[in-house]
Design a protein around this motif. Sequence first.
Motif, PDB file in Angstrom:
ATOM      1  N   HIS A 109      -4.890   8.923  -5.987  1.00 48.43           N
ATOM      2  CA  HIS A 109      -4.763   7.354  -5.558  1.00 48.43           C
ATOM      3  C   HIS A 109      -5.787   6.761  -5.261  1.00 48.43           C
ATOM      4  O   HIS A 109      -5.974   5.491  -5.781  1.00 48.43           O
ATOM      5  N   GLU A 110      -7.168   7.262  -5.156  1.00 49.62           N
ATOM      6  CA  GLU A 110      -8.240   6.447  -5.073  1.00 49.62           C
ATOM      7  C   GLU A 110      -8.995   6.204  -6.398  1.00 49.62           C
ATOM      8  O   GLU A 110      -9.820   5.463  -6.598  1.00 49.62           O
TER       9      GLU A 110
ATOM     10  N   ARG B  49       2.120   3.147  -7.429  1.00 46.50           N
ATOM     11  CA  ARG B  49       0.756   3.930  -7.252  1.00 46.50           C
ATOM     12  C   ARG B  49      -0.332   3.416  -6.445  1.00 46.50           C
ATOM     13  O   ARG B  49      -0.855   4.022  -5.750  1.00 46.50           O
ATOM     14  N   VAL B  50      -0.284   2.029  -6.300  1.00 44.54           N
ATOM     15  CA  VAL B  50      -1.359   1.167  -5.267  1.00 44.54           C
ATOM     16  C   VAL B  50      -0.224   0.361  -4.515  1.00 44.54           C
ATOM     17  O   VAL B  50      -0.546  -0.831  -4.802  1.00 44.54           O
TER      18      VAL B  50
ATOM     19  N   ARG C  10       1.506   8.477 -11.831  1.00 40.82           N
ATOM     20  CA  ARG C  10       1.707   8.705 -10.263  1.00 40.82           C
ATOM     21  C   ARG C  10       1.168   9.913  -9.746  1.00 40.82           C
ATOM     22  O   ARG C  10       0.716   9.954  -8.708  1.00 40.82           O
TER      23      ARG C  10
END
Length: 178
Positions: free
Chosen positions: A57-58, A115-116, A53
Amino acid sequence: LGRQRGLENVTADDIADRAGVSRRTFFNYFTGIESVVAAGLAMPLQRIADALRARPHEEDPLTAIIAALRAEPLGADILLGWLPAAPKISLRGRELQLRVWQHHEDWLVGVLQERVPDGDDLRMRSLAAAVMSMFETVVHTWLPTAVELPPDEAVASFNDTLLRVLRYAEAGWREPAP
């Protein structure tokens, strides 16, 4: 108990007796042996989930998984606690192992979806399934030699092999860059 007799030879009665509770009480808290194993692995897996986590994020999810496992490698608490005394596993043991692994695949899907959150469900589920399949492959190649190694070496060997196979996947099954 599982290490001594093999997890497939441990019963709910054995665990209840060792815990000093009735069989009925055992089943009030657990659905079976696999849920006991899953509960025992919850804390170590939480460390890995937190590391995943924390990744940007990318970042590609597989790259993030590799980085998280580098930051929080699987430890003896996950790898050696269930390791059988002999590398052969019975059909009952294999079925139990598959249920535990399915539980962990579902866990990984959940972490990836957190996370996504806008990620494609099929993508997250197929990634989790692929990672668990790679984990299983590593277990099968590692297990016959792991029982002969000192615990620290066995754990390091597993983590090195797992990272290697994940890097193969990340590189499209070509030899990954060093």
